[in-house]
Design a protein around this motif. Structure first.
Motif, PDB file in Angstrom:
ATOM      1  N   ALA A  71       0.835  -1.203   0.000  1.00 23.76           N
ATOM      2  CA  ALA A  71       0.000   0.000   0.000  1.00 23.76           C
ATOM      3  C   ALA A  71       0.873   1.256   0.000  1.00 23.76           C
ATOM      4  O   ALA A  71       0.590   2.224  -0.728  1.00 23.76           O
ATOM      5  CB  ALA A  71      -0.926   0.003   1.209  1.00 23.76           C
ATOM      6  N   LEU A  72       1.932   1.257   0.785  1.00 25.86           N
ATOM      7  CA  LEU A  72       2.831   2.414   0.817  1.00 25.86           C
ATOM      8  C   LEU A  72       3.569   2.582  -0.504  1.00 25.86           C
ATOM      9  O   LEU A  72       3.793   3.714  -0.966  1.00 25.86           O
ATOM     10  CB  LEU A  72       3.814   2.280   1.976  1.00 25.86           C
ATOM     11  N   GLU A  73       3.958   1.464  -1.143  1.00 21.96           N
ATOM     12  CA  GLU A  73       4.624   1.560  -2.440  1.00 21.96           C
ATOM     13  C   GLU A  73       3.687   2.157  -3.488  1.00 21.96           C
ATOM     14  O   GLU A  73       4.107   2.969  -4.318  1.00 21.96           O
ATOM     15  CB  GLU A  73       5.121   0.184  -2.883  1.00 21.96           C
ATOM     16  N   GLN A  80       4.871  10.084  -6.964  1.00 30.05           N
ATOM     17  CA  GLN A  80       5.934  10.345  -7.935  1.00 30.05           C
ATOM     18  C   GLN A  80       5.344  10.655  -9.308  1.00 30.05           C
ATOM     19  O   GLN A  80       5.868  11.497 -10.040  1.00 30.05           O
ATOM     20  CB  GLN A  80       6.887   9.156  -8.023  1.00 30.05           C
ATOM     21  N   ALA A  81       4.245   9.978  -9.626  1.00 32.27           N
ATOM     22  CA  ALA A  81       3.602  10.251 -10.910  1.00 32.27           C
ATOM     23  C   ALA A  81       3.028  11.670 -10.911  1.00 32.27           C
ATOM     24  O   ALA A  81       3.112  12.378 -11.937  1.00 32.27           O
ATOM     25  CB  ALA A  81       2.501   9.235 -11.177  1.00 32.27           C
ATOM     26  N   PRO A  86       3.726  17.490 -15.666  1.00 30.78           N
ATOM     27  CA  PRO A  86       3.853  18.947 -15.615  1.00 30.78           C
ATOM     28  C   PRO A  86       2.532  19.578 -15.195  1.00 30.78           C
ATOM     29  O   PRO A  86       1.468  19.228 -15.681  1.00 30.78           O
ATOM     30  CB  PRO A  86       4.215  19.339 -17.041  1.00 30.78           C
ATOM     31  N   VAL A  87       2.632  20.465 -14.291  1.00 32.76           N
ATOM     32  CA  VAL A  87       1.456  21.154 -13.793  1.00 32.76           C
ATOM     33  C   VAL A  87       1.543  22.594 -14.281  1.00 32.76           C
ATOM     34  O   VAL A  87       2.540  23.279 -14.051  1.00 32.76           O
ATOM     35  CB  VAL A  87       1.395  21.101 -12.248  1.00 32.76           C
TER      36      VAL A  87
END
Length: 100
Positions: A71-73, A80-81, A86-87
């Motif tokens: 779950a943490l992974e 990370q995604a 780009p925002v």
């Protein structure tokens, strides 16, 4: 003293006449030796069950830890995604600073 008298010196009885045993002594003399194998078997069964319980508890702990890790992974991958995409942030309009 004659030799015969020396050889017949005081007679010692090394065994005493058999006394009748009490009821409690007979009970415990017959019960305790029979209880030893039962106690050993009971201890062996208890230790075996305790070992099985501790192994199963450890296995359950490992399964729960693996679930938590996965779950943490997944959470790390999604964060990370988000960071990699780009925002578009609206560029701030030029403001004048306080000195100008």
């Amino acid at each position: 003293m004659s030799l015969q008298r020396v050889l017949r010196a005081p007679y010692r009885a090394y065994s005493t006449p058999a006394k009748p045993r009490s009821g409690h002594a007979d009970f415990y003399a017959s019960l305790l030796p029979a209880m030893i194998p039962v106690a050993l078997l009971g201890s062996a069964v208890y230790m075996g069950l305790h070992l099985a319980q501790s192994r199963l508890a450890h296995e359950k702990f490992l399964d729960e830890a693996r679930e938590r890790i996965s779950a943490l992974e997944q959470e790390v991958d999604s964060l990370q995604a988000q960071r990699a995409s780009p925002v578009h942030v609206a560029s701030p309009s030029k403001r004048s600073s306080w000195w100008s």
